[in-house]
Design an enzyme around this catalytic site. Sequence first.
Site, PDB file in Angstrom:
ATOM      1  N   GLU A 122       0.208  -1.356  -1.356  1.00  0.00           N
ATOM      2  CA  GLU A 122       0.325  -2.764  -1.753  1.00  0.00           C
ATOM      3  C   GLU A 122      -0.772  -3.603  -1.079  1.00  0.00           C
ATOM      4  OE1 GLU A 122       3.980  -4.417  -0.278  1.00  0.00           O
ATOM      5  OE2 GLU A 122       3.879  -6.212  -1.548  1.00  0.00           O
ATOM      6  N   LYS A 155       4.195  -7.819  -9.074  1.00  0.00           N
ATOM      7  CA  LYS A 155       5.425  -7.527  -8.322  1.00  0.00           C
ATOM      8  C   LYS A 155       6.579  -8.402  -8.812  1.00  0.00           C
ATOM      9  CE  LYS A 155       6.827  -7.004  -3.425  1.00  0.00           C
ATOM     10  NZ  LYS A 155       6.334  -7.170  -2.031  1.00  0.00           N
ATOM     11  N   CYS A 211       6.683  -2.126  -3.638  1.00  0.00           N
ATOM     12  CA  CYS A 211       7.507  -2.317  -2.428  1.00  0.00           C
ATOM     13  C   CYS A 211       8.927  -2.838  -2.679  1.00  0.00           C
ATOM     14  CB  CYS A 211       6.742  -3.211  -1.442  1.00  0.00           C
ATOM     15  SG  CYS A 211       7.157  -2.856   0.294  1.00  0.00           S
TER      16      CYS A 211
END
Lengths: 569, 569
Positions: free
Chosen positions: B51, B136, B172
């Site tokens: 990330e 994300k 994540c």
Amino acid sequence: MHGYPRAVPALRIALAQVNPTVGDLVGNAELIRQAVRTAVDGGAQLVVLPEMVLTGYPVEDLALRPSFQQASREAMTALAADLAADGAGEVTCLIGYLDHLADAADGPDDVGVPRGRPVNAAAVVRDGRVIARYVKHHLPNYGVFDEQRYFVPGGEPLLIDVAGRRVCVAVCEDLWQAGGPVQWAREGAADVLAVLNASPYERDKDDVRLALCQRRAQEAGATLVYCNLVGGQDELVFDGDSLVVAPDGTLLARAPQFASDVLLVDIGADHDADVGTPHTRLEPLAEVYGALVLGLRDYVSKNGFRSVILGLSGGIDSAVVAAISVDALGADRVHGVALPSAYSSEHSIADAHDLAARTGIHLRTVPIAPMVDAFMGSLELSGLAEENLQARVRGTTLMALSNAEGHLVLATGNKSELSVGYSTIYGDAVGGFAPIKDVPKTLVWELARWRNGAAAGEGSTPPIPESSIAKPPSAELRPGQMDTDSLPDYVELDRMLEQYVAGDHSADDLVASGFDRDLVERILRLTDLAEYKRRQYPPGTKISLRAFGRDRRLPITNRWRESSGRPDS
Amino acid sequence: MHGYPRAVPALRIALAQVNPTVGDLVGNAELIRQAVRTAVDGGAQLVVLPEMVLTGYPVEDLALRPSFQQASREAMTALAADLAADGAGEVTCLIGYLDHLADAADGPDDVGVPRGRPVNAAAVVRDGRVIARYVKHHLPNYGVFDEQRYFVPGGEPLLIDVAGRRVCVAVCEDLWQAGGPVQWAREGAADVLAVLNASPYERDKDDVRLALCQRRAQEAGATLVYCNLVGGQDELVFDGDSLVVAPDGTLLARAPQFASDVLLVDIGADHDADVGTPHTRLEPLAEVYGALVLGLRDYVSKNGFRSVILGLSGGIDSAVVAAISVDALGADRVHGVALPSAYSSEHSIADAHDLAARTGIHLRTVPIAPMVDAFMGSLELSGLAEENLQARVRGTTLMALSNAEGHLVLATGNKSELSVGYSTIYGDAVGGFAPIKDVPKTLVWELARWRNGAAAGEGSTPPIPESSIAKPPSAELRPGQMDTDSLPDYVELDRMLEQYVAGDHSADDLVASGFDRDLVERILRLTDLAEYKRRQYPPGTKISLRAFGRDRRLPITNRWRESSGRPDS
């Protein structure tokens, strides 16, 4: 045109802007009871108090602690009973507090949000109990605010009836964002939109706030009653300045800034009118100065100190901090220390004495030569190391006096210095509080002139020596040192820093707006590299749109440079 | 059972866990190119990177700066072209970076989220360009994370085809929360769920992470490829430990902890298998020690220091910090200073010399009596003021040597001391970095014994003098002073602090779990009152679930006391 029939008699509303302390549930409840008594004595039927007034604001991670959530809820229940015992049972009170929702396992809560999480709530208190609860809908998560870290948002309108009027409840950010309570007020044909706030002071924010209230009152089609917190809490100052705005956008009433107050207003009679003393907004410099005075006073008193101590260099920064301290605490609670070195000029020492004579503060002199000489005898130091040593001997001396006598040490650095790292960590940066850390150097001078002018205007002695204002600034850490040896003129520096720090402008933007490229690159680099010093700097009152601290969160380890870090493309 | 037909040949995937530096777009792009070259040389067809690897993580408020957003996007475009020029054009790379969406005025963006805001993105790079972008979806806003402050969430799945396999992309937190990419992977019949991570180290987190990956792989019905960042960034350490888990939950491959690595794995052949060296998780103390070493090494190197300096008291804390420093930097870059006072015991000085002899670090001695005497001659000090003075003279001495010689000063305080305020602000608390600030005293001892044992096991000299481990702890600021004069036994203290600081337990909870009420009230009060000291303490490596710092945000001005602040009810 105010959206409710003239046949209904006027409704008297009190806006109680009080000054609570974070975590002091017992003391804050007592403050609220006193304010409600004043409101009831004034004939109020509805009393609006600020956001989270029972807990203080912001409580930060205390909001996540189950014991504190529970204690706040229990304190609200007790407060409701106490208010009835005080004879205020018939009055409707809107009181901000921390509540929590029971475990998720128990199913959805009565306000329709998931259980098991803290909420930023407003209790409707009447007849000795909490008759309804509103949960804040819009949660700010920018600038100094982290509310999405703490709170579950509410999703339900709350409209209550008070003496024949329909009152819609909102909390702070609910007003700043579209949708939610403003819309619910219109849809529910509310007469009054009551907003509980904890809105921190920033320069020029009042104009924005008033314009916002005027727009939202019109959108809601209701009288907007905006009650704001007062007082200092670490780096924040809440300025009060509660407002009442008619549905057509007319400002009906305004409470004072930086002072507790119970503002009474009648709405829906022949004409809406403030029935108390009307207040107008302070002029810009008086407002900033007022914020700094309140911020310092509350940090000192709420943390249990009785007095402050600071180094007096004869310069403008320490003189302004001394003046603010005297206005906050009284001269007898302010202790100045002159800490002359071999490089201190005669006039610096004279200016420190002049300041003490004008203000009446305590002054003592501790020459630093013996301590500096002892270090120089043990270590081989020169240049910057020797300059910093002098500042650190001063810092250690102030801390020793603080330990021995119990004063809070004040750091006297300004925002311009803090930006470019023109300060000595553990030296002039020592302190429990830094009153002017968010004040750029040029504004320090303006405040000094304004404060002296205000004194002259009222026939008292101007506190700040004229020579401290007029002389060119110097850290006096080596012979003949001047700030301008290593920094540009402060007018230019402050303009540049404002654009970079508050405006996030790039180096290219700054060059395009007329600054020299080499200077821009040097100043931006200094500012970036000083992040580690700012991280260890004491807290101080925020007055700008973007203060150093939680307002501006940058990594220390950071190789990005506006000027040189970009790829070749 | 792995969800894709055996007829398709194996897909070779590389997990490139690299160590970028925040803001260093040029340097990070070079790291990524090197890792992709290694992956291509190993035959990889898909390379998964962490990330925000191009910008480093977390970039904090840099994310809000338009110039940085633009530079990151441009750097990604340049990187895509450079990868093709490197001969990696046919390989598919998933690379995390900061992007932004154009102005809202331009209408909705191609990923379906509002324009004009930064996004935490993953670029799919192939054939010299960014062929797709994933944004994300789940943004963490708790603990050390403030992602709802920075990023607009994405709402669209991204599934791409790589050599006949369907790959779903996640970042994540997308893995930690239900819904979103895990569900999209199942709905889209993905063969692989590729997750880009920047997941900071905490004790015992690896077990949680592995169990999570195993559960999510099964939910997604796909092979889960989890690539994590490596390296220190201010208070955080990313531990790598990248994982590959089969759709049935079997752990297929694991990269090392605390080291850069390119892990290769073949999936969908006769059997999934790690084709590189398999790694197993470090044992608990080795893991904590590894985190502390990497955290310090990266703070030093990424901030451009070449060496560190620290005071050596002969005690366990400074000995462990010295050992960590030697393991991080090599003995020649570590400078110890013995700073004896009138109250320093003979054995303390001998232990400091023993430590230097064992480790090979530089050691010099600077007696503090001349400087302390100079202060005592100018100020009347006794008791706590005199004790603190000694610590501040030591701090000033270390800072002077730092200024003169360029070393980073290390503060050697541990978490137990920092909790109860058993340290002197501007004294032993000075430093640019505090390697063991999140390590409770009892764990300091365990680490010392473990490190000595590891040395003995490999036949080298144990770095820490046995007497530093064995002797009762003392600050040696007055004759015969022992930590236990004012604090309980550290085993009891650390258990209590763990429950209060990390667990948010109330005083009642602590008493219920067997602690003495008076002791609980005293320790909790000390902890609350030390908040102002912690605010000015240097950063240091987080190893616990809740470190002081951004993990635990409490007001300084705070009258809430777990024991006495509750209302009578």
